[in-house]
Design a protein around this motif. Structure first.
Motif, mmCIF file in Angstrom:
data_model
loop_
_atom_site.group_PDB
_atom_site.id
_atom_site.type_symbol
_atom_site.label_atom_id
_atom_site.label_comp_id
_atom_site.label_asym_id
_atom_site.label_seq_id
_atom_site.Cartn_x
_atom_site.Cartn_y
_atom_site.Cartn_z
ATOM 1 N N MET A 126 0.961 -0.825 0.431
ATOM 2 C CA MET A 126 -0.041 -0.280 0.050
ATOM 3 C C MET A 126 0.875 1.785 0.455
ATOM 4 S SD MET A 126 -2.938 1.389 -0.192
ATOM 5 C CE MET A 126 -4.460 -0.035 0.475
ATOM 6 N N ASP A 127 1.440 1.526 1.141
ATOM 7 C CA ASP A 127 2.771 2.418 0.060
ATOM 8 C C ASP A 127 3.419 2.680 0.014
ATOM 9 O OD1 ASP A 127 4.590 0.338 1.503
ATOM 10 O OD2 ASP A 127 5.397 1.301 2.356
ATOM 11 N N LEU A 128 4.169 1.573 -1.430
ATOM 12 C CA LEU A 128 4.653 1.880 -2.784
ATOM 13 C C LEU A 128 3.340 2.118 -3.360
ATOM 14 C CD1 LEU A 128 6.646 1.971 -4.181
ATOM 15 C CD2 LEU A 128 7.254 -0.112 -4.548
ATOM 16 N N SER A 129 2.127 2.213 -3.440
ATOM 17 C CA SER A 129 1.271 2.329 -4.451
ATOM 18 C C SER A 129 0.975 3.905 -4.313
ATOM 19 C CB SER A 129 -0.394 1.397 -3.986
ATOM 20 O OG SER A 129 -0.280 0.107 -3.845
ATOM 21 N N HIS A 130 0.729 4.482 -2.711
ATOM 22 C CA HIS A 130 0.798 5.916 -2.915
ATOM 23 C C HIS A 130 1.892 6.320 -3.772
ATOM 24 C CE1 HIS A 130 -3.251 5.607 -1.252
ATOM 25 N NE2 HIS A 130 -2.629 4.535 -0.155
ATOM 26 N N ILE A 137 5.528 6.970 -13.049
ATOM 27 C CA ILE A 137 4.935 6.614 -14.813
ATOM 28 C C ILE A 137 5.324 6.803 -15.685
ATOM 29 C CG2 ILE A 137 2.528 5.832 -15.430
ATOM 30 C CD1 ILE A 137 1.708 6.368 -12.456
ATOM 31 N N LEU A 138 5.469 8.330 -16.261
ATOM 32 C CA LEU A 138 5.720 9.372 -17.353
ATOM 33 C C LEU A 138 6.697 8.310 -17.682
ATOM 34 C CD1 LEU A 138 3.378 12.311 -17.261
ATOM 35 C CD2 LEU A 138 2.891 9.987 -18.438
ATOM 36 N N THR A 139 7.519 8.700 -16.912
ATOM 37 C CA THR A 139 9.442 7.841 -17.052
ATOM 38 C C THR A 139 9.605 6.549 -16.735
ATOM 39 O OG1 THR A 139 9.599 7.912 -15.186
ATOM 40 C CG2 THR A 139 9.914 10.340 -16.463
ATOM 41 N N GLY A 140 8.560 5.706 -16.729
ATOM 42 C CA GLY A 140 9.344 4.640 -16.697
ATOM 43 C C GLY A 140 9.967 4.123 -15.545
ATOM 44 N N ARG A 141 10.204 5.532 -14.192
ATOM 45 C CA ARG A 141 11.353 4.585 -13.389
ATOM 46 C C ARG A 141 10.198 3.598 -11.988
ATOM 47 N NH1 ARG A 141 12.334 10.273 -12.301
ATOM 48 N NH2 ARG A 141 10.144 10.697 -10.792
ATOM 49 N N LYS A 149 13.038 -1.186 -5.172
ATOM 50 C CA LYS A 149 13.463 -1.120 -4.032
ATOM 51 C C LYS A 149 13.923 -0.370 -2.942
ATOM 52 C CE LYS A 149 15.328 -5.983 -5.779
ATOM 53 N NZ LYS A 149 16.564 -6.303 -6.204
ATOM 54 N N GLU A 150 14.396 0.798 -3.460
ATOM 55 C CA GLU A 150 14.727 2.355 -2.604
ATOM 56 C C GLU A 150 13.398 2.695 -1.936
ATOM 57 O OE1 GLU A 150 16.360 5.137 -5.005
ATOM 58 O OE2 GLU A 150 18.346 3.457 -5.404
#
Length: 273
Positions: A126-130, A137-141, A149-150
């Motif tokens: 959940m935390d990473l989803s937020h 998203i636009l850069t694909g990062r 992982k970071e």
């Protein structure tokens, strides 16, 4: 834009933050000849406004298929969205799945008459989803394993699904013990075949209604093809307040009948008996 030849159906219900992130991921697809049909199971006004705003900012054809909120009626709204598509090929995912920029390209590359495609997802905490934002998203990062992982993603073999490509994808698709099934978050097939089995069984609520559609396709003679390490998406976490054992048991019984009797259609689908 060339003439569209593929339709993406995205299901959603009152999840504007997740839907917005999902829609951003479709603006950077390497394959551009597609439409988006949003299957909205009765969301509030905020969702409609979000979709209208997105439509004004993109060249992607977008349709919003909505019906009033009557509880979990995902199968019904998906059937309405299937009818609303205007191409011969349908890719299904959810409005909480961020797709990699080659997601549609891979579905188009692997599609073949007599088959449906079975993809998977990588479920994020959940935390990473937020944490994932528009620029990620636009850069694909957000598909960069080091960056993930970071930001809290734990080590797992499943992480191979995030950055797999080329021969690695091919090999993992062959070796995975996971069965190739119709998965609502990441599957595709020919509209003609989906109509032959009469779409989703609208008696079914949460728990396996997508698998049951795939089982009828298999009974019809349509073979599943595994692409879970080729067509990649990240599943944003959320609560599942609609999940209950009663609906799961009911759906399991329907699926058992479909398998035992080798049913190829349902009387409770797009066309009613």
């Amino acid at each position: 834009m060339k003439a569209i030849d593929s339709s993406v159906i995205l299901s959603t219900y009152n999840a504007e933050e997740w839907l917005e992130k999902t829609l951003w991921s479709y603006t950077v697809q390497s394959y551009r000849n597609f439409e988006i049909v949003i299957a909205d199971d009765g969301s509030r006004e905020e969702t409609r406004q979000l979709i209208q705003d997105f439509k004004s900012k993109t060249e992607i054809p977008v349709k919003h298929v909505w019906h009033p909120d009557r509880g979990f009626q995902k199968s019904e709204i998906l059937n309405k969205a299937i009818v609303a598509t205007q191409t011969d090929y349908i890719i299904m995912s959810d409005g909480d799945c961020i797709v990699r920029n080659d997601f549609i390209e891979k579905h188009v590359e692997y599609r073949s008459y007599g088959y449906f495609l079975s993809g998977g997802y990588h479920k994020l905490p959940m935390d990473l989803s937020h944490k994932i934002q528009k620029e990620d998203i636009l850069t694909g990062r957000c598909f960069n394993l080091r960056w993930l992982k970071e930001n809290g993603l734990k080590p797992s073999f499943k992480n191979n699904k995030i950055d797999a490509s080329g021969f690695k994808s091919f090999l993992l698709n062959k070796l995975t013990p996971t069965s190739a099934t119709w998965n609502g978050h990441n599957s595709s097939g020919w509209k003609e075949d989906i109509l032959k089995v009469n779409g989703f069984d609208e008696r079914m609520q949460y728990g396996g209604q997508d698998r049951e559609l795939g089982e009828r396709l298999v009974n019809l003679g349509i073979k599943p093809k595994q692409i879970r390490y080729s067509a990649i998406c990240l599943h944003l976490d959320h609560a599942r307040g609609y999940k209950n054992q009663e609906s799961i048991d009911k759906n399991l019984a329907i699926r058992k009948t479909t398998r035992d009797e080798k049913r190829t259609t349902t009387a409770y689908g797009i066309k009613k008996a």
